[in-house]
Every structure is written in structure tokens, then in C-alpha cells.
Design a protein around this motif. Sequence first.
Motif, PDB file in Angstrom:
ATOM      1  N   UNK A 108       0.846  -1.194   0.000  1.00 21.67           N
ATOM      2  CA  UNK A 108       0.000   0.000   0.000  1.00 21.67           C
ATOM      3  C   UNK A 108       0.883   1.246   0.000  1.00 21.67           C
ATOM      4  N   UNK A 109       1.489   1.500  -1.179  1.00 27.25           N
ATOM      5  CA  UNK A 109       2.408   2.633  -1.299  1.00 27.25           C
ATOM      6  C   UNK A 109       2.062   3.481  -2.519  1.00 27.25           C
ATOM      7  N   UNK A 110       2.419   4.755  -2.429  1.00 27.90           N
ATOM      8  CA  UNK A 110       2.440   5.651  -3.577  1.00 27.90           C
ATOM      9  C   UNK A 110       3.850   6.188  -3.678  1.00 27.90           C
ATOM     10  N   UNK A 111       4.367   6.315  -4.900  1.00 30.80           N
ATOM     11  CA  UNK A 111       5.764   6.736  -5.092  1.00 30.80           C
ATOM     12  C   UNK A 111       5.772   7.879  -6.100  1.00 30.80           C
ATOM     13  N   UNK A 142      -4.767  11.145   5.265  1.00 31.00           N
ATOM     14  CA  UNK A 142      -4.172  10.452   6.412  1.00 31.00           C
ATOM     15  C   UNK A 142      -3.256   9.300   6.013  1.00 31.00           C
ATOM     16  N   UNK A 143      -2.129   9.630   5.409  1.00 30.79           N
ATOM     17  CA  UNK A 143      -1.127   8.621   5.074  1.00 30.79           C
ATOM     18  C   UNK A 143       0.191   8.959   5.770  1.00 30.79           C
ATOM     19  N   UNK A 150      -4.470   5.154  -5.318  1.00 32.40           N
ATOM     20  CA  UNK A 150      -4.626   3.827  -4.712  1.00 32.40           C
ATOM     21  C   UNK A 150      -4.927   3.910  -3.215  1.00 32.40           C
ATOM     22  N   UNK A 151      -5.048   5.138  -2.693  1.00 34.15           N
ATOM     23  CA  UNK A 151      -5.289   5.364  -1.263  1.00 34.15           C
ATOM     24  C   UNK A 151      -4.232   4.633  -0.432  1.00 34.15           C
ATOM     25  N   UNK A 152      -2.953   4.976  -0.647  1.00 37.88           N
ATOM     26  CA  UNK A 152      -1.873   4.232   0.014  1.00 37.88           C
ATOM     27  C   UNK A 152      -1.752   4.562   1.499  1.00 37.88           C
ATOM     28  N   UNK A 153      -1.195   3.619   2.238  1.00 31.32           N
ATOM     29  CA  UNK A 153      -0.848   3.873   3.633  1.00 31.32           C
ATOM     30  C   UNK A 153       0.453   4.667   3.741  1.00 31.32           C
TER      31      UNK A 153
END
Length: 291
Positions: free
Chosen positions: A81-84, A184-185, A150-153
Motif C-alpha cells: 500500500x504505497x504511492x511513489x 491520512x497517510x 490507490x489510497x496508500x498507507x
Amino acid sequence: MLTINFKKRLHAADGEMDLTIDLDLQQYASLALYGPSGSGKTTTLRVLAGLTQPEEGFIQMGDTVWLDTKRSIFLPPQQRSIGFVFQDYALFPNMTVRKNLAYALNDPRDTSFIEELLEITGLGELANRLPATLSGGQQQRVALARALVRKPDLLLLDEPLSALDHDMRRKLQDTIVELQQRYQFTLILVSHNLAEIFKLTDSVAMLSKGVISNRGSLSDVFIGKKLSGKYKFEGEILQIEADDVVYIVTIAIGSNIVKVIATDTEIHGLAVGSRVIVASKAFNPILLPIT
């Protein structure tokens, strides 16, 4: 809680180097990775994202184990659960803005979130444009929106704004702050810009030759208990704190940070992000706004 513990062998400019990272990060916290080029900052992000596999290690985000070499667990990037967000945007040139976001969706049917992100990032009117027709700032907003679709954590930022001019950089910093408050990530930022670090994060890990040499709050790591303010410098306000009848103003001047005591009159009209001149007057620093 994000738990990171790994070792990765690197080929550095000075020869072989072990990148050894061991740290914990609370949920929704924001951390800067800071240090000289070649110290392992970008590789740390790549290991977290699953783009680089270390020789040994353990990474857990919340209840999900992303990496455990002892148990042969290695989740690929699409299962983390990541965004880069990269420095060079990395957009698909043959896809419109909306299609770039849609490609990253976990569920292709969940298009309502795309519209929400287009609105908050100010990209609604550009949704049907190709990346090549956008400015650098607009492309970086697309990259941010795509990373969050992707609504990442966990959001990873690797020098994402370094190629932008000062005004656009400040606007996108404001956007990132708003996005984190809204969605809220947890955030980890690699940057050499101290003003950006103070704006986007609340703690820092200093990397030197592959190891964390210092870790703590921004003030403790970058400033300590030193107060300075002599001669004449141009800088950017990072923080303004009321202290009895005066204010303590933290200012980034090049790669250095100073604290200056200011009066009500000196602080009038100034805010975080304001460009100022720090000048000495009878050995006491004063602030002058840049207009």
C-alpha cells in the motif's frame, strides 16, 4: 506503525557499502531522509516500495508484513500500500491525465475518487490533456494524484519538487500538506531542501555512508541549542513561535538554519514561507521582508 529493518549491499563511489536501516515510524507521521548523495536515501525508498530487494530484512506496515527474508516473504510493489512520486514524474506519455490516474486504480470501477483527486489538485480542466502539453508543475500534480489514487498507507517522495521554480514548489508543498491532512497517510521524503523538509515533515533521519547517524525532531537535529544571526543573509521562514513578548523565528539560509528573536513590529506581515533578509544591527539580528 511502520517498522523498517534491512541491510542492502551497495556499490558506492568509494567502493562497497552496506546500507543498514533500522527505524520505526508512527502511523500518519512524516519523516525526512537527509544526507549527502550516495548515502542510500533513494535506495531506502526503493526497498520500501519493493523495487529493490535487500539481502536481509524485515518491513511491516500495520498488520501486513511486506518483507521478511527469514520467512521468504517479499510482497511485490503492487501488493504494497504505497504511492511513489519520482523527481522525473514518470507519467505515461500516451495517456491523458485522467487515464494516468485510472491506470493506477486498485479497482478500475472506482472512478469517483479520480474526480475527487482531480478537483483537489486543480487538474479538472486538464483531465483530457497529454503530459507533454502540461507544465512541469502540472505534471508533478498529476504524479502526486496518481500516487494517491490507490489510497496508500505510505507515500514516498524522492526529490519530487527539485526541478520546479520557487513559487511552484511552495504551491505544491501546500498541496502535499493538504493531501496528507485529508487522506491520512504516512509520508517519507527525500530532499536536500531544508525549507521543504520543515514544511512537509516533523522528524528527520540523517544518513551517512549507509547508516542513520542521527534521528529526531527537526529542531533537535538541524539546530540543537545554537542561536545565530550575524551579518546579512537572505532566507526563508520555516517556523514562527511566540515566546512571551517576542517571537522565535526559524529561518533557512542556504543549507543552514538559524533562529532569530523578532518583535511584533518585525514579524508583522510575515508568515511561514516568507522570504526575508536577516541583518545585524549593533550585533543583534533583525528581520527585513523582501518585497
